[in-house]
Design a protein around this motif. Structure first.
Motif, PDB file in Angstrom:
ATOM      1  N   GLY A  84      37.898  39.788  38.446  1.00 54.74           N
ATOM      2  CA  GLY A  84      38.040  39.726  39.894  1.00 54.74           C
ATOM      3  C   GLY A  84      38.082  41.068  40.585  1.00 54.74           C
ATOM      4  N   PHE A  85      38.088  42.152  39.803  1.00 54.96           N
ATOM      5  CA  PHE A  85      38.251  43.482  40.374  1.00 54.96           C
ATOM      6  C   PHE A  85      37.161  44.428  39.861  1.00 54.96           C
ATOM      7  N   GLY A  86      36.871  45.445  40.680  1.00 53.01           N
ATOM      8  CA  GLY A  86      35.882  46.426  40.263  1.00 53.01           C
ATOM      9  C   GLY A  86      34.541  45.789  39.976  1.00 53.01           C
ATOM     10  N   GLU A  87      33.968  46.152  38.818  1.00 43.03           N
ATOM     11  CA  GLU A  87      32.643  45.655  38.438  1.00 43.03           C
ATOM     12  C   GLU A  87      32.699  44.456  37.497  1.00 43.03           C
ATOM     13  N   SER A  88      33.893  43.973  37.193  1.00 41.98           N
ATOM     14  CA  SER A  88      33.999  42.777  36.352  1.00 41.98           C
ATOM     15  C   SER A  88      33.580  41.540  37.142  1.00 41.98           C
ATOM     16  N   ASP A  89      33.294  40.466  36.394  1.00 41.55           N
ATOM     17  CA  ASP A  89      32.950  39.209  37.048  1.00 41.55           C
ATOM     18  C   ASP A  89      34.119  38.700  37.886  1.00 41.55           C
ATOM     19  N   ARG A  90      33.771  37.814  38.828  1.00 43.16           N
ATOM     20  CA  ARG A  90      34.742  37.346  39.808  1.00 43.16           C
ATOM     21  C   ARG A  90      34.877  35.822  39.759  1.00 43.16           C
ATOM     22  N   PRO A  91      35.335  35.261  38.631  1.00 44.08           N
ATOM     23  CA  PRO A  91      35.512  33.810  38.590  1.00 44.08           C
ATOM     24  C   PRO A  91      36.533  33.372  39.636  1.00 44.08           C
ATOM     25  N   TYR A  92      36.445  32.121  40.047  1.00 40.97           N
ATOM     26  CA  TYR A  92      37.358  31.663  41.103  1.00 40.97           C
ATOM     27  C   TYR A  92      38.750  31.379  40.555  1.00 40.97           C
ATOM     28  N   ASN A  93      38.842  31.004  39.278  1.00 40.60           N
ATOM     29  CA  ASN A  93      40.122  30.603  38.698  1.00 40.60           C
ATOM     30  C   ASN A  93      40.552  31.543  37.572  1.00 40.60           C
ATOM     31  N   ASN A  94      41.752  31.296  37.051  1.00 44.04           N
ATOM     32  CA  ASN A  94      42.289  31.966  35.863  1.00 44.04           C
ATOM     33  C   ASN A  94      42.719  33.415  36.147  1.00 44.04           C
ATOM     34  N   TYR A  95      43.678  33.554  37.053  1.00 41.91           N
ATOM     35  CA  TYR A  95      44.252  34.863  37.351  1.00 41.91           C
ATOM     36  C   TYR A  95      45.731  34.936  36.975  1.00 41.91           C
ATOM     37  N   ASP A  96      46.148  34.085  36.061  1.00 42.48           N
ATOM     38  CA  ASP A  96      47.520  34.126  35.553  1.00 42.48           C
ATOM     39  C   ASP A  96      47.639  35.223  34.499  1.00 42.48           C
ATOM     40  N   TYR A  97      48.866  35.628  34.195  1.00 46.84           N
ATOM     41  CA  TYR A  97      49.091  36.724  33.249  1.00 46.84           C
ATOM     42  C   TYR A  97      48.630  36.369  31.842  1.00 46.84           C
ATOM     43  N   ILE A 100      39.935  54.257  27.437  1.00 45.08           N
ATOM     44  CA  ILE A 100      39.260  53.033  27.844  1.00 45.08           C
ATOM     45  C   ILE A 100      39.892  52.534  29.136  1.00 45.08           C
ATOM     46  N   GLY A 101      39.061  52.456  30.175  1.00 47.94           N
ATOM     47  CA  GLY A 101      39.480  51.862  31.433  1.00 47.94           C
ATOM     48  C   GLY A 101      38.859  50.487  31.570  1.00 47.94           C
ATOM     49  N   VAL A 102      39.648  49.545  32.028  1.00 47.11           N
ATOM     50  CA  VAL A 102      39.221  48.152  32.136  1.00 47.11           C
ATOM     51  C   VAL A 102      39.326  47.715  33.595  1.00 47.11           C
ATOM     52  N   ASP A 103      38.326  47.005  34.082  1.00 46.31           N
ATOM     53  CA  ASP A 103      38.438  46.307  35.366  1.00 46.31           C
ATOM     54  C   ASP A 103      38.867  44.877  35.068  1.00 46.31           C
ATOM     55  N   LEU A 104      40.060  44.511  35.492  1.00 42.72           N
ATOM     56  CA  LEU A 104      40.508  43.137  35.299  1.00 42.72           C
ATOM     57  C   LEU A 104      39.571  42.165  36.018  1.00 42.72           C
ATOM     58  N   ASN A 139      38.985  51.879  49.967  1.00 46.69           N
ATOM     59  CA  ASN A 139      37.708  51.274  49.573  1.00 46.69           C
ATOM     60  C   ASN A 139      37.819  50.570  48.229  1.00 46.69           C
ATOM     61  N   ILE A 140      38.627  51.134  47.321  1.00 49.51           N
ATOM     62  CA  ILE A 140      38.855  50.461  46.037  1.00 49.51           C
ATOM     63  C   ILE A 140      39.522  49.111  46.256  1.00 49.51           C
ATOM     64  N   PRO A 194      45.613  45.678  44.136  1.00 49.06           N
ATOM     65  CA  PRO A 194      44.302  45.032  44.027  1.00 49.06           C
ATOM     66  C   PRO A 194      43.257  46.103  43.728  1.00 49.06           C
ATOM     67  N   LEU A 195      43.386  46.764  42.598  1.00 53.21           N
ATOM     68  CA  LEU A 195      42.669  48.003  42.302  1.00 53.21           C
ATOM     69  C   LEU A 195      41.617  47.787  41.221  1.00 53.21           C
ATOM     70  N   ASN A 196      41.150  48.872  40.608  1.00 55.94           N
ATOM     71  CA  ASN A 196      40.299  48.803  39.429  1.00 55.94           C
ATOM     72  C   ASN A 196      40.500  50.089  38.628  1.00 55.94           C
ATOM     73  N   HIS A 197      39.784  50.238  37.529  1.00 56.35           N
ATOM     74  CA  HIS A 197      40.079  51.337  36.612  1.00 56.35           C
ATOM     75  C   HIS A 197      39.812  52.712  37.216  1.00 56.35           C
TER      76      HIS A 197
END
Length: 269
Positions: A60-73, A54-58, A181-182, A33-36
């Motif tokens: 729900g993680f890090g500084e990306s938005d945290r939508p409630y749904n759509n965490y499938d591959y 290029i590092g990406v925050d998926l 903390n991450i 449950p990490l980030n870039h």
């Protein structure tokens, strides 16, 4: 440089882009449950070697938005595709750790390796994070169900238990605190919904479609994604090389960062 790219459902995905004027690119996808930021020692190293990193925050993680749904591959692979298309990236080395390795494999399978010329998997959560009838490695579904229950009742304790299993070698207390903390910065719903995806997703068919040069780096003491995962991937990905990391658990990019960096550098030259 940091900026955001919007996905199909208007979630903003954070991108950290170093050496953006260079064409040859390494794209890093982190695990659960990490980030870039966990790739700090790669993002310190590769830009000086002449690579765009290029590092990406998926989602729900890090500084990306945290939508409630759509965490499938499939959704997270489509997020990667959006980044690659918006930035017009070509000749990419795609580096995926843990769940990020699984998402990288789904991306390559779903989009026919679009834009990607090489793949590196570090402790990848593939082909399946849970045991199946034909794949007797990984966690049981009951164990992952207990993780999900714990995430919904005492998430900090769950993440402490994960952190305690993450490393094999000695890690300083400040390093472990930084890492913890991450994990705690992830959204609660992204944390448990990705556990559901890790429990449900299978990549056996995706792996069969990967033919680009692939470097598999895997800690032999990995307690999160057993080393047997790497041996299976090496057997099934035709153009792959497996490098065992004898002094690492699941955090090889930290524990054996020098070996990981040099081996990856030699692979992408």
């Amino acid at each position: 440089m940091k900026y955001f790219i919007k996905t199909f459902d208007n979630a903003r995905i954070l991108v950290e882009d170093l050496n953006s004027d260079i064409e040859k690119t390494i794209l890093f996808i982190h695990g659960w449950p990490l980030n870039h930021n966990v790739f700090e020692y790669q993002l310190d190293f590769f830009p000086d070697k002449g690579y765009r990193c290029i590092g990406v925050d998926l989602r729900g993680f890090g500084e990306s938005d945290r939508p409630y749904n759509n965490y499938d591959y499939d959704t997270m692979a489509s997020d990667v595709k959006k980044i690659i298309d918006i930035l017009d990236l070509k000749d990419i080395t795609l580096v995926g750790h843990s769940m990020g390795g699984a998402i990288a494999l789904r991306y390559l399978s779903k989009y026919n390796c679009h834009g990607v010329s090489k793949l590196s998997l570090i402790g990848a959560a593939a082909p399946s994070w849970v045991k199946t009838k034909d794949f007797p490695y990984g966690f049981t579904e009951d164990t992952v169900n207990a993780f999900i229950k714990d995430s919904l009742s005492d998430r900090p304790n769950l993440l402490k238990n994960v952190s305690d299993k993450f490393f094999f070698k000695y890690i300083s207390s400040p390093m472990l605190n930084w890492f913890s903390n991450i994990t705690l910065s992830a959204s609660p719903w992204g944390t448990f919904k990705c556990l559901i995806s890790l429990r449900e997703e299978r990549l056996f068919e995706d792996i069969e479609k990967v033919s680009i040069p692939t470097l598999i780096l895997h800690g032999v003491h990995d307690l999160i994604c057993p080393y047997e995962f790497a041996k299976y991937l090496n057997e099934k990905i035709k153009n792959s090389t497996l490098v065992p990391l004898n002094e690492s658990g699941h955090g090889a990019f930290i524990e054996e960062k020098d070996k990981v960096n040099i081996t990856l550098l030699n692979f992408i030259k």
